[in-house]
Motif scaffolding. Structure first.
Motif, PDB file in Angstrom:
ATOM      1  N   GLU A  32       0.829  -1.195   0.000  1.00 52.38           N
ATOM      2  CA  GLU A  32       0.000   0.000   0.000  1.00 52.38           C
ATOM      3  C   GLU A  32       0.872   1.257   0.000  1.00 52.38           C
ATOM      4  OE1 GLU A  32      -2.275  -2.804   2.844  1.00 52.38           O
ATOM      5  OE2 GLU A  32      -0.269  -2.588   2.050  1.00 52.38           O
ATOM      6  N   ASP A  33       2.051   1.152   0.614  1.00 55.72           N
ATOM      7  CA  ASP A  33       2.948   2.299   0.718  1.00 55.72           C
ATOM      8  C   ASP A  33       3.907   2.380  -0.463  1.00 55.72           C
ATOM      9  OD1 ASP A  33       1.865   2.852   3.245  1.00 55.72           O
ATOM     10  OD2 ASP A  33       3.228   1.400   4.174  1.00 55.72           O
ATOM     11  N   ALA A  34       3.790   1.436  -1.404  1.00 55.87           N
ATOM     12  CA  ALA A  34       4.746   1.387  -2.502  1.00 55.87           C
ATOM     13  C   ALA A  34       4.037   1.349  -3.831  1.00 55.87           C
ATOM     14  CB  ALA A  34       5.641   0.163  -2.335  1.00 55.87           C
ATOM     15  N   PRO A  35       3.407   2.447  -4.246  1.00 52.70           N
ATOM     16  CA  PRO A  35       2.660   2.462  -5.491  1.00 52.70           C
ATOM     17  C   PRO A  35       3.526   2.232  -6.707  1.00 52.70           C
ATOM     18  CG  PRO A  35       2.912   4.685  -4.623  1.00 52.70           C
ATOM     19  CD  PRO A  35       3.367   3.742  -3.557  1.00 52.70           C
ATOM     20  N   GLU A  36       4.834   2.455  -6.599  1.00 49.43           N
ATOM     21  CA  GLU A  36       5.730   2.233  -7.723  1.00 49.43           C
ATOM     22  C   GLU A  36       6.408   0.866  -7.614  1.00 49.43           C
ATOM     23  OE1 GLU A  36       5.681   4.228 -10.236  1.00 49.43           O
ATOM     24  OE2 GLU A  36       4.288   5.516  -9.162  1.00 49.43           O
ATOM     25  N   SER A  37       5.784  -0.067  -6.908  1.00 48.64           N
ATOM     26  CA  SER A  37       6.342  -1.402  -6.738  1.00 48.64           C
ATOM     27  C   SER A  37       6.728  -2.015  -8.079  1.00 48.64           C
ATOM     28  CB  SER A  37       5.290  -2.290  -6.058  1.00 48.64           C
ATOM     29  OG  SER A  37       5.622  -3.654  -6.202  1.00 48.64           O
ATOM     30  N   ALA A  38       7.899  -2.670  -8.107  1.00 46.55           N
ATOM     31  CA  ALA A  38       8.357  -3.342  -9.327  1.00 46.55           C
ATOM     32  C   ALA A  38       8.846  -4.740  -8.978  1.00 46.55           C
ATOM     33  CB  ALA A  38       9.449  -2.521  -9.982  1.00 46.55           C
ATOM     34  N   PHE A  39       8.108  -5.408  -8.127  1.00 48.88           N
ATOM     35  CA  PHE A  39       8.505  -6.727  -7.632  1.00 48.88           C
ATOM     36  C   PHE A  39       8.635  -7.730  -8.767  1.00 48.88           C
ATOM     37  CE2 PHE A  39       7.605 -10.866  -5.628  1.00 48.88           C
ATOM     38  CZ  PHE A  39       8.524 -10.843  -4.604  1.00 48.88           C
ATOM     39  N   PHE A  40       7.677  -7.739  -9.704  1.00 50.24           N
ATOM     40  CA  PHE A  40       7.696  -8.697 -10.807  1.00 50.24           C
ATOM     41  C   PHE A  40       8.450  -8.166 -12.019  1.00 50.24           C
ATOM     42  CE2 PHE A  40       4.266 -10.387  -8.261  1.00 50.24           C
ATOM     43  CZ  PHE A  40       4.432 -11.757  -8.390  1.00 50.24           C
ATOM     44  N   THR A  41       8.315  -6.885 -12.316  1.00 53.43           N
ATOM     45  CA  THR A  41       8.940  -6.348 -13.519  1.00 53.43           C
ATOM     46  C   THR A  41      10.463  -6.322 -13.419  1.00 53.43           C
ATOM     47  OG1 THR A  41       8.548  -4.127 -12.652  1.00 53.43           O
ATOM     48  CG2 THR A  41       6.991  -4.950 -14.277  1.00 53.43           C
ATOM     49  N   THR A  42      11.014  -6.276 -12.216  1.00 49.07           N
ATOM     50  CA  THR A  42      12.464  -6.263 -12.065  1.00 49.07           C
ATOM     51  C   THR A  42      13.047  -7.642 -11.796  1.00 49.07           C
ATOM     52  OG1 THR A  42      12.316  -5.825  -9.676  1.00 49.07           O
ATOM     53  CG2 THR A  42      12.430  -3.909 -11.149  1.00 49.07           C
ATOM     54  N   ALA A  43      12.189  -8.640 -11.671  1.00 48.73           N
ATOM     55  CA  ALA A  43      12.657  -9.970 -11.289  1.00 48.73           C
ATOM     56  C   ALA A  43      13.617 -10.571 -12.307  1.00 48.73           C
ATOM     57  CB  ALA A  43      11.463 -10.903 -11.080  1.00 48.73           C
ATOM     58  N   PHE A  44      13.320 -10.393 -13.604  1.00 50.02           N
ATOM     59  CA  PHE A  44      14.187 -10.971 -14.626  1.00 50.02           C
ATOM     60  C   PHE A  44      15.555 -10.285 -14.636  1.00 50.02           C
ATOM     61  CE2 PHE A  44      10.040 -12.391 -15.954  1.00 50.02           C
ATOM     62  CZ  PHE A  44      10.281 -13.659 -16.477  1.00 50.02           C
ATOM     63  N   VAL A  45      15.564  -8.979 -14.377  1.00 51.03           N
ATOM     64  CA  VAL A  45      16.836  -8.261 -14.300  1.00 51.03           C
ATOM     65  C   VAL A  45      17.652  -8.816 -13.147  1.00 51.03           C
ATOM     66  CG1 VAL A  45      17.920  -6.021 -13.931  1.00 51.03           C
ATOM     67  CG2 VAL A  45      15.856  -6.190 -15.321  1.00 51.03           C
ATOM     68  N   GLY A  46      16.972  -9.085 -12.031  1.00 50.65           N
ATOM     69  CA  GLY A  46      17.644  -9.644 -10.866  1.00 50.65           C
ATOM     70  C   GLY A  46      18.263 -11.005 -11.142  1.00 50.65           C
ATOM     71  N   GLN A  47      17.698 -11.728 -12.116  1.00 51.85           N
ATOM     72  CA  GLN A  47      18.227 -13.041 -12.494  1.00 51.85           C
ATOM     73  C   GLN A  47      19.301 -12.917 -13.571  1.00 51.85           C
ATOM     74  OE1 GLN A  47      17.619 -15.825 -11.070  1.00 51.85           O
ATOM     75  NE2 GLN A  47      15.748 -15.494  -9.909  1.00 51.85           N
ATOM     76  N   GLY A  48      19.592 -11.681 -13.990  1.00 54.74           N
ATOM     77  CA  GLY A  48      20.611 -11.478 -15.006  1.00 54.74           C
ATOM     78  C   GLY A  48      20.136 -11.722 -16.423  1.00 54.74           C
ATOM     79  N   VAL A  49      18.819 -11.646 -16.655  1.00 53.22           N
ATOM     80  CA  VAL A  49      18.264 -11.887 -17.981  1.00 53.22           C
ATOM     81  C   VAL A  49      18.357 -10.613 -18.816  1.00 53.22           C
ATOM     82  CG1 VAL A  49      16.200 -12.543 -19.282  1.00 53.22           C
ATOM     83  CG2 VAL A  49      16.699 -13.639 -17.087  1.00 53.22           C
ATOM     84  N   ASP A  50      18.947 -10.725 -19.991  1.00 53.70           N
ATOM     85  CA  ASP A  50      19.058  -9.593 -20.913  1.00 53.70           C
ATOM     86  C   ASP A  50      17.669  -9.220 -21.411  1.00 53.70           C
ATOM     87  OD1 ASP A  50      19.452  -7.928 -23.179  1.00 53.70           O
ATOM     88  OD2 ASP A  50      21.426  -8.795 -23.512  1.00 53.70           O
ATOM     89  N   ASP A  51      17.372  -7.914 -21.431  1.00 58.04           N
ATOM     90  CA  ASP A  51      16.069  -7.446 -21.897  1.00 58.04           C
ATOM     91  C   ASP A  51      15.755  -7.947 -23.303  1.00 58.04           C
ATOM     92  OD1 ASP A  51      15.465  -6.140 -19.589  1.00 58.04           O
ATOM     93  OD2 ASP A  51      16.022  -4.148 -20.302  1.00 58.04           O
ATOM     94  N   ALA A  52      16.777  -8.118 -24.118  1.00 55.76           N
ATOM     95  CA  ALA A  52      16.566  -8.556 -25.503  1.00 55.76           C
ATOM     96  C   ALA A  52      16.037  -9.985 -25.572  1.00 55.76           C
ATOM     97  CB  ALA A  52      17.875  -8.447 -26.287  1.00 55.76           C
ATOM     98  N   LEU A  53      16.227 -10.754 -24.501  1.00 56.37           N
ATOM     99  CA  LEU A  53      15.780 -12.149 -24.477  1.00 56.37           C
ATOM    100  C   LEU A  53      14.386 -12.299 -23.874  1.00 56.37           C
ATOM    101  CD1 LEU A  53      19.081 -13.857 -23.212  1.00 56.37           C
ATOM    102  CD2 LEU A  53      18.286 -13.622 -25.574  1.00 56.37           C
ATOM    103  N   LEU A  54      13.861 -11.216 -23.332  1.00 49.38           N
ATOM    104  CA  LEU A  54      12.577 -11.263 -22.643  1.00 49.38           C
ATOM    105  C   LEU A  54      11.440 -10.990 -23.623  1.00 49.38           C
ATOM    106  CD1 LEU A  54      11.226 -11.553 -19.856  1.00 49.38           C
ATOM    107  CD2 LEU A  54      11.466  -9.087 -19.586  1.00 49.38           C
ATOM    108  N   ILE A  55      10.484 -11.912 -23.689  1.00 48.73           N
ATOM    109  CA  ILE A  55       9.347 -11.790 -24.599  1.00 48.73           C
ATOM    110  C   ILE A  55       8.118 -11.342 -23.814  1.00 48.73           C
ATOM    111  CG2 ILE A  55       7.950 -12.929 -26.343  1.00 48.73           C
ATOM    112  CD1 ILE A  55      10.918 -12.859 -27.009  1.00 48.73           C
ATOM    113  N   PRO A  56       7.702 -10.079 -23.939  1.00 49.03           N
ATOM    114  CA  PRO A  56       6.492  -9.612 -23.242  1.00 49.03           C
ATOM    115  C   PRO A  56       5.234 -10.033 -23.998  1.00 49.03           C
ATOM    116  CG  PRO A  56       7.454  -7.816 -24.478  1.00 49.03           C
ATOM    117  CD  PRO A  56       8.376  -8.987 -24.664  1.00 49.03           C
ATOM    118  N   TRP A  57       4.099  -9.991 -23.321  1.00 50.42           N
ATOM    119  CA  TRP A  57       2.849 -10.394 -23.946  1.00 50.42           C
ATOM    120  C   TRP A  57       2.526  -9.529 -25.162  1.00 50.42           C
ATOM    121  CZ3 TRP A  57      -0.506 -13.660 -25.392  1.00 50.42           C
ATOM    122  CH2 TRP A  57      -1.759 -13.249 -25.877  1.00 50.42           C
ATOM    123  N   GLU A  58       2.759  -8.237 -25.080  1.00 51.52           N
ATOM    124  CA  GLU A  58       2.408  -7.345 -26.185  1.00 51.52           C
ATOM    125  C   GLU A  58       3.126  -7.748 -27.478  1.00 51.52           C
ATOM    126  OE1 GLU A  58       1.401  -5.603 -22.414  1.00 51.52           O
ATOM    127  OE2 GLU A  58       3.296  -6.438 -23.155  1.00 51.52           O
TER     128      GLU A  58
END
Length: 209
Positions: free
Chosen positions: A17-43
């Motif tokens: 509730e105190d963290a409206p800019e939460s990025a728990f899921f969106t930053t998870a792949f970065v935390g695992q060292g995954v290159d953005d170029a390898l990430l396939i978003p739904w869009e």
């Protein structure tokens, strides 16, 4: 659920509730060292496979009806499912399209609302093994959304299908705006995933024997 919320609090030093800019899921792949170029978003996947937007009025009703009959998801009452619908994207997909591909990174999951999807895994020795043909209400891709790992199998539409997609950004938005609902969803997804992994493990074991 308390454990999940506790994890979030430990990560951010505050509740969702105190963290409206939460990025728990969106930053998870970065935390695992995954290159953005390898990430396939739904869009990107939706555009690639020719998915067409499905009205939320239809997609939401299908989701409510299916989850009301599901052993696990029925723990969410109608009000909870209705609140959750605004975080989903609903789409129709033609046959013979790979919604999910084995070995890729993807930050979304889908709920099959209508139609049939084949779940196949290419074994290390080159054999293609069909793990399942899904039914409406089945959830696909939640493992990668939850653990930021690579896709275990490929999911291909066998018929015209209608889907509900939930991506990492929407999960973070749900965490910020309705944390109890998000925690309930994650807990139920974990239970369903555990059940499915047991079935798949037994299937792979039987096949090897």
């Amino acid at each position: 659920m308390k454990g999940i919320l506790g994890l979030l609090k430990a990560k951010y030093g505050k509740t969702p509730e105190d963290a409206p800019e939460s990025a728990f899921f969106t930053t998870a792949f970065v935390g695992q060292g995954v290159d953005d170029a390898l990430l396939i978003p739904w869009e990107a996947r939706a555009t690639e496979i020719g998915a067409k937007r499905l009205p939320k009025s239809r997609g939401g009703k299908l989701l409510e009806a299916l989850w009301s009959k599901d052993k696990y998801m029925s723990h969410l009452d109608q009000d909870a499912v209705e609140r959750m619908e605004r975080f989903f994207q609903f789409a129709s997909v033609p046959p013979n399209r790979d919604v999910i591909r084995q070995g890729e990174y993807g930050n979304f999951m889908v709920v099959l609302l209508n139609g049939t999807i084949a779940v196949d895994r290419l074994q290390p020795w080159g054999e293609q093994l069909r793990l399942a043909e899904t039914r409406p209400g089945d959830i696909l891709g939640e493992m990668s959304l939850l653990d930021s790992g690579i896709r275990f199998s490929s999911c291909t539409t066998l018929t015209d299908c209608e889907l509900a997609a939930l991506n990492a950004e929407s999960m973070d938005e749900m965490m910020a705006k309705d944390p109890q609902l998000a925690a309930s969803l994650v807990a139920l997804l974990a239970r369903k995933l555990s059940q499915r992994l047991r079935v798949v493990s037994a299937r792979l074991s039987d096949h090897q024997n």
